[in-house]
Motif scaffolding. Structure first.
Motif, PDB file in Angstrom:
ATOM      1  N   GLU A 196      34.846  78.788  39.847  1.00 46.56           N
ATOM      2  CA  GLU A 196      35.960  78.562  39.027  1.00 46.56           C
ATOM      3  C   GLU A 196      35.589  77.194  38.537  1.00 46.56           C
ATOM      4  OE1 GLU A 196      40.756  78.955  38.053  1.00 46.56           O
ATOM      5  OE2 GLU A 196      40.079  78.289  40.025  1.00 46.56           O
ATOM      6  N   ASN A 197      34.939  76.880  37.610  1.00 42.63           N
ATOM      7  CA  ASN A 197      34.307  75.304  37.246  1.00 42.63           C
ATOM      8  C   ASN A 197      33.443  75.037  38.529  1.00 42.63           C
ATOM      9  OD1 ASN A 197      35.912  75.008  34.842  1.00 42.63           O
ATOM     10  ND2 ASN A 197      37.630  74.678  36.145  1.00 42.63           N
ATOM     11  N   ASN A 198      33.767  73.983  39.389  1.00 42.64           N
ATOM     12  CA  ASN A 198      32.637  73.672  40.449  1.00 42.64           C
ATOM     13  C   ASN A 198      33.226  74.171  41.652  1.00 42.64           C
ATOM     14  OD1 ASN A 198      30.790  72.352  38.477  1.00 42.64           O
ATOM     15  ND2 ASN A 198      32.278  70.370  38.802  1.00 42.64           N
ATOM     16  N   SER A 199      34.299  74.872  41.746  1.00 41.89           N
ATOM     17  CA  SER A 199      34.862  75.365  43.165  1.00 41.89           C
ATOM     18  C   SER A 199      34.719  76.726  43.242  1.00 41.89           C
ATOM     19  CB  SER A 199      36.253  75.306  42.990  1.00 41.89           C
ATOM     20  OG  SER A 199      36.626  73.775  43.110  1.00 41.89           O
ATOM     21  N   TRP A 222      43.790  78.087  49.875  1.00 47.27           N
ATOM     22  CA  TRP A 222      44.517  76.964  49.024  1.00 47.27           C
ATOM     23  C   TRP A 222      44.472  77.396  47.670  1.00 47.27           C
ATOM     24  CZ3 TRP A 222      41.858  75.035  44.901  1.00 47.27           C
ATOM     25  CH2 TRP A 222      40.438  75.322  45.001  1.00 47.27           C
ATOM     26  N   ARG A 223      43.730  78.307  47.234  1.00 44.98           N
ATOM     27  CA  ARG A 223      43.834  78.713  45.811  1.00 44.98           C
ATOM     28  C   ARG A 223      44.786  79.965  45.476  1.00 44.98           C
ATOM     29  NH1 ARG A 223      44.602  79.512  41.450  1.00 44.98           N
ATOM     30  NH2 ARG A 223      43.261  79.517  39.366  1.00 44.98           N
ATOM     31  N   PHE A 224      45.028  80.783  46.521  1.00 43.92           N
ATOM     32  CA  PHE A 224      45.637  81.988  46.433  1.00 43.92           C
ATOM     33  C   PHE A 224      46.797  82.110  47.316  1.00 43.92           C
ATOM     34  CE2 PHE A 224      41.239  82.778  44.908  1.00 43.92           C
ATOM     35  CZ  PHE A 224      41.258  82.692  43.566  1.00 43.92           C
ATOM     36  N   LYS A 225      47.697  81.518  47.222  1.00 39.29           N
ATOM     37  CA  LYS A 225      48.861  81.502  48.209  1.00 39.29           C
ATOM     38  C   LYS A 225      49.490  82.783  47.965  1.00 39.29           C
ATOM     39  CE  LYS A 225      49.304  76.538  48.236  1.00 39.29           C
ATOM     40  NZ  LYS A 225      48.677  76.346  49.651  1.00 39.29           N
TER      41      LYS A 225
END
Length: 242
Positions: free
Chosen positions: A216-219, A152-155
C-alpha cells in the motif's frame, strides 16, 4: 484421423495430437476414461512403448491422470492465470465460471521475528496476524495459504469478516486499504503428507509455491505463501520487446 508412419513427426507426438484433438473438441471431457495402452496400440498399429510415452507426456502437461487399478482419465482443465496485472483468487475463479470460497483454518497472533520484521520493516517484537486458509472453487480445494498481516494496520481483524467477505474485500471495506502493487515469486515443489491434509492430492504430486508481497504505497501490508495444486493452474506472462 490416423497416424502417418511415413511422416517425420514422432509417432508418440502424433498420438498426443489425436488425443488432444478429442479433448479440445469435447469428444473427451473431464472424468472420461481413455482407451487402454493395449487398445490404443492395436488400433493405431504402434508399440505400447509409443503409447506409454504419449500418455506420460499428456500427464505431465495436466491433460490426463492415472487412477491406480482403474485406468487413465481426462483431467480437469487447468485454470489460466495471466500475470500482467494485479489479481485476486476470487476473480480468477469467477472468470472460469466457478464459485470461489475460502475456509479459514486459523487466525492468530505471533511476534514478527527477524524474517517477517524485515519484510514488514517492523521491530522483531511487533506482532503480526497469521491467517491459514484453504481456497476453493465450487467446493474443491485448490490451494493452501498462510498469510501474514501487520497488526498496526489491521487492528481487531476478525476471522468472521474474512470468511464472509474474503481477505481483500475485508481489508478494503473495513480498513479502506488501497492496494498499489505486489511482487510475486513462483517455484515448483513436491507436495507431501502435510499438504494432503488440506488438498485432495497424493504425496509426490507436483505443486507450485507462490509467494506474494503486497504494498500500500511504500508500506508492505501482506506477505502470503501459497501451496498451489500443480494440476489446477497454469500461469501466463505477456512479454514485450524493449
Amino acid at each position: 484421423m490416423a497416424i502417418n508412419k511415413e511422416n517425420n513427426i514422432p509417432l508418440y507426438t502424433q498420438l498426443m495430437d489425436l488425443i488432444l484433438d478429442e479433448i479440445e473438441s469435447g469428444k473427451l471431457t473431464h472424468g472420461d476414461k481413455i482407451h487402454s495402452e493395449r487398445e490404443l496400440a492395436e488400433f493405431y498399429s504402434i508399440s505400447r512403448a509409443t503409447v506409454r510415452q504419449a500418455i506420460s507426456e499428456l500427464e505431465k502437461q495436466g491433460y490426463l491422470h492415472k487412477v491406480h487399478g482403474k485406468g487413465t482419465f481426462v483431467s480437469n482443465k487447468r485454470m489460466n492465470q495471466e500475470l500482467n496485472g494485479f489479481y485476486s483468487f476470487g476473480e480468477v475463479i469467477e472468470k472460469e465460471g466457478k464459485k470461489p470460497s475460502n475456509k479459514v483454518i486459523d487466525l492468530s497472533l505471533r511476534e514478527a521475528g527477524v524474517g517477517l520484521g524485515k519484510i514488514f520493516n517492523i521491530d522483531i517484537n511487533d506482532t503480526v496476524y497469521v491467517l491459514s486458509r484453504i481456497r476453493l472453487a465450487d467446493g474443491e480445494a485448490l490451494m493452501y495459504e498462510t498469510t501474514y498481516l501487520p497488526t498496526w494496520r489491521f487492528k481487531d481483524l476478525k476471522k468472521m469478516d474474512i470468511e464472509k467477505f474474503g481477505l481483500y474485500n475485508a481489508l478494503k471495506n473495513i480498513y479502506s486499504v488501497e492496494l498499489s502493487s505486489a511482487d510475486e515469486t513462483f517455484y515448483p515443489c513436491i507436495l507431501d503428507e502435510n499438504d494432503e491434509k488440506f488438498l485432495n492430492i497424493t504425496p509426490g504430486d507436483c505443486g507450485m509455491i507462490l509467494e506474494r508481497i503486497t504494498y500500500e504505497n511504500n508500506s508492505v501490508i501482506e506477505f502470503t505463501k501459497s501451496i498451489v495444486r500443480g494440476d489446477k493452474f497454469k500461469y501466463k506472462v505477456h512479454l514485450k520487446t524493449l
